[in-house]
Motif scaffolding. Structure first.
Motif: not given
Ligand code: ADP
Length: 533
Positions: A438, A442, A469-470, A489, A497
């Motif tokens: 992740n 991101y 991006m936070g 996003n 998930i």
């Molecule tokens: P996915 O990445 O498949 O959408 P996740 O459950 O891993 O699903 O993450 C859910 C949401 O959390 C992502 O769609 C994203 O918007 C946000 N997210 C996760 N990790 C980060 C990160 N390191 N920085 C910013 N946003 C994040």
């Protein structure tokens, strides 16, 4: 007859009992006024009534009138002229001049009302009349509109010195507003009931210190409790499937202790043996002024259909992912063979293409595995295989893999000291990979991603921080929900998930998972597990 100062005495009193507080149609307070006449009677009998004493009594009476918490007036003579009006009585007719006027002149609208008849009768017969919640259309001011007003009152005849009726004492308490309040309350209650009925929610209440549950018809139907049967707390918790019971009870106890709302979801096997139901129970406790809980009450929603849909969906996802795994596994092994052959060839394009293919297939495998996991999780088939291991070693292994797989970002793996935990090593490994992928996904290529694992108190705390991006505060609370993705996003692929799975796995370890983030600056994802000493 009264015992006074230790001896029996005969006394003479004039008294009035008046209802002054009415709640939900019931009198909850009555006022009692007693005026002792013993002396006057004795004096009258002996014809010794002195003018001074008479004056004193009049003064006493007057101050009683003025301060009484009900409206009092005296209507004197056959014309029923207002002789005396106390302030509360005057407040019933704020804009009217009453004193000195005959009743019909001052309040002409009562001429054709039954109340006028009643007054006449009291005057003629001397019988006291009591009215409760009587409707008397009256205007407040001389030229104001006539309103429907409700009163509790007493008309009692006044007798003069020669025992002839020479007036009427009126005690009155207006209850129009109280009734209106009750009506509003009833209306609000009706609307609430309608809403509850329409929503098909069940209602329940449990008093502290009692095993008895008070339940609505809907709650009864949901739990398959036969009509007329009282339900106890013990019986209702026995209906909750064993694997949920402890969690639900603990959740409720926690909410009561911390004065929070609770929301629990669980399967029950209804009392009448009908098919199992998936329920959501929301509620809260209510406390007395010392903060001691009095009762808990809440709603029950039957979400069985929704849950069954979810199960069908995740069964389908599970089946499909399972079927996809076989071809994918063979594709991976063929690719690996080709890759090792290609290392010996000089065709750099083929080598590059194969490296990319292996990477992409690996991504796809991870994705399919997470789908499989989610469906296992939801059908309760996910098992936590605990073992005692060192997080330092797990992180080291992840480091090797991460560095090979990603060359777009700078990774800083902070040194990890020996950190023993008792957990499912593979699943914790998956969470670590998930956090890292992740962070890569991101944040911009070239930025730095830091990985750390430290002991704090009796916890091991693992974290991945990025400069990406936070996440805005309104999203941070929801990231760990199933299928939740941050709205803007959409250009980055994903199913929402990964974090849900992480949270479920951590929850099954009784650990904590959370994120600290600032939109535009970057995020730090954490999980913590109990240390094994
Ligand atoms: P996915 O990445 O498949 O959408 P996740 O459950 O891993 O699903 O993450 C859910 C949401 O959390 C992502 O769609 C994203 O918007 C946000 N997210 C996760 N990790 C980060 C990160 N390191 N920085 C910013 N946003 C994040």
């Amino acid at each position: 007859m009264l015992i006074r100062h230790g001896r029996e005495e005969t006394i003479f009193v004039t008294f009035v009992y008046a209802a002054i507080k009415i709640k939900a149609g019931k009198v909850t307070k009555i006022a009692v006024w007693v005026l002792e006449n013993t002396r006057q009677v004795a004096e009258r009998e002996s014809k010794e009534l002195t003018r001074v004493a008479f004056q004193q009594e009049r003064d006493r009476l007057k101050s009683f009138f003025m301060q009484a918490p009900v409206g009092i007036c005296i209507l004197g003579g056959e014309a029923l002229t207002f002789e005396l009006v106390n302030p509360l009585y005057q407040q019933l007719f704020p804009g009217r001049d009453l004193i000195g006027k005959p009743l019909l002149d001052a309040v002409p609208e009562i001429r054709d009302q039954p109340i006028w008849e009643i007054l006449q009768q009291v005057y003629q017969t001397g019988k006291t009349f009591e009215g409760n919640s009587l409707l008397i259309p009256l205007s407040r001011t001389d030229d104001g509109p006539v309103e429907d007003r409700y009163f509790n009152f007493i008309y009692t005849a006044r007798t003069g010195l020669n025992d002839e009726i020479d007036g009427i004492m009126v005690f009155v308490f207006e209850i129009t507003e109280i009734l209106a309040g009750q009506k509003e309350l009833q209306k609000a209650q009706d609307i609430l009931n309608l809403a509850i009925e329409a929503s098909e929610l069940g209602i329940w209440r449990a008093d502290f210190g009692s095993d008895q549950l008070h339940i609505s018809d809907q709650t009864r139907a949901i739990h398959g409790v036969p009509a007329g049967k009282q339900l106890t707390l013990t019986e209702s918790s026995a209906m909750i499937r064993e694997e949920f019971r402890e969690r639900v009870m603990k959740g409720i106890a926690y909410a009561v202790e911390h004065k929070q709302d609770f929301c629990e979801e669980y399967w029950i096997d209804p009392m009448d043996g009908s098919k199992s139901r998936w329920l959501r129970s929301n509620g809260k406790a209510y406390y007395n002024e010392n903060g001691e809980p009095l009762y808990i009450s809440g709603t029950i929603a039957d979400l069985t259909e929704q849950k069954e849909d979810d199960i069908r969906k995740s069964d389908f996802i599970g089946m499909v992912s399972h079927e996809l795994k076989t071809p994918l596994t063979s594709l991976t092994s063929y690719l690996q063979v080709l890759q090792s052959k290609a290392t010996q060839s000089s065709d750099s394009f083929t080598r590059g293409a194969l490296d990319q293919s292996v990477k992409q297939v690996k991504k796809m495998t991870t994705m399919i595995n997470s789908f499989l996991n989610i469906s296992r999780l939801e059908s309760g088939k996910i098992h936590i295989d605990r073992q005692t291991f060192d997080m330092a070693i797990l992180v080291k292994e992840t480091e090797a893999e991460t560095v090979v797989m990603n060359n777009s970002h700078t990774f800083i793996f902070h040194p990890v000291e020996r950190t023993m935990v008792n957990a499912d090593r593979d699943k914790i490994g998956q969470i670590i990979s998930n956090f890292i992928s992740n962070a890569v996904k991101y944040s911009k290529p070239g930025s730095t991603i830091q990985i750390a694992c430290v002991s704090e108190g009796n916890e091991a705390r693992f974290s991945v921080s990025d400069e990406g991006m936070g996440i805005s505060p309104e999203d941070t609370g929801r990231l760990f929900e199933r299928y939740y993705r941050v709205k803007n996003n959409t250009s980055i692929s994903g199913f929402g998930i990964g974090l849900y799975l992480c949270a479920e796995i951590i929850m099954r370890h009784e650990g904590r998972i959370w994120v600290e983030s600032e939109a535009g600056k970057g995020s730090v994802f954490y999980f913590s597990l109990s240390l094994e000493r």
